[in-house]
Design a protein around this motif. Structure first.
Motif: not given
Lengths: 114, 113
Positions: A32, A34, A36, A46, A49, A51, A97-103, A105
């Motif tokens: 994914x 992004x 910002x 944001x 983004x 996918x 995917x929804x996964x862990x969400x950790x980005x 940078x």
């Protein structure tokens, strides 16, 4: 290991000129991606983004656009910059995917529009 | 839509003081919660995260945060701050249905030696 790079690091552009900021990710597939914008006192906003290739979601109507021509490449563009486009732009990636969400940078690109 | 509010924009503390940074979120479903930190001249990096389980999560450098579901809060704490904790701290939320991470406005912490 995964790395993310964005460039240029610093950009000074006149009002009405075009913009292209580029971001690439290495060491992972189908991330994914992004964009910002970080403005002083306003936190992180944001902008876009993605996918997948060619799939772009815009969060804020504005003078900017984004494209994902390749799996690990994300580009932020403008045809005509406004003064209000000045700011610090951050590219980030996360596991698909929804996964862990950790980005994770990138180093950021500071844009000054004069 | 999800949103995040950080009440303190600027915090100044002396070394060894205790720290608590407030974070409240708005979202109707299950959430993942994060604190990110940006040290001067460095990338944003993850400090700690909550997905499920024990609502008290511990992160790097002695930081911890407590998820209180009834208050929609995820406050960041540290018992004794150091000068090196000077940074900007961002709370963030991700709803479990999507890929979007929404950040709060950030809190600038300055620790005086």
């Amino acid at each position: 290991s995964q790395t993310i790079h964005q460039w240029p690091a610093t950009l000074v552009q006149p009002v009405g000129s075009p913009l292209s900021l580029e971001c690439t990710v290495e060491g992972t597939s189908n991330p994914n991606l992004y964009w910002y914008r970080q403005a002083a006192g306003r936190g992180l906003q944001l902008l876009f983004y993605s996918v997948g290739i060619g799939q772009i979601s815009s969060e804020v109507p504005q003078n900017l656009s984004a494209s994902r021509p390749q799996d690990r490449q994300f580009i932020l563009s403008s045809k005509k910059l406004l003064l209000s486009d000045s700011g610090f732009y951050l590219c980030a990636w996360s596991v698909w995917g929804a996964g862990t969400g950790e980005l994770f940078f990138g180093e950021g690109s500071r844009l000054t529009v004069l | 839509a999800q949103s995040v509010s950080q009440h303190n924009h600027h915090v100044i503390l002396s070394e060894a003081a205790s720290l608590e940074l407030g974070c409240n979120y708005s979202y109707g479903g299950t959430v993942n919660l994060f604190w990110y930190v940006q040290y001067p001249g460095q990338h944003l990096q993850l400090l700690l995260k909550y997905f499920s389980g024990d609502p008290l999560v511990k992160g790097i450098k002695g930081f911890e945060a407590e998820f209180i579901k009834s208050k929609f809060s995820f406050n960041l704490r540290k018992p004794s701050v150091q000068w090196s904790d000077t940074a900007e701290y961002f709370c963030a939320v991700m709803g479990n249905a999507g890929n979007m991470l929404t950040f709060g406005g950030g809190t600038r912490l300055m620790v005086k030696p």
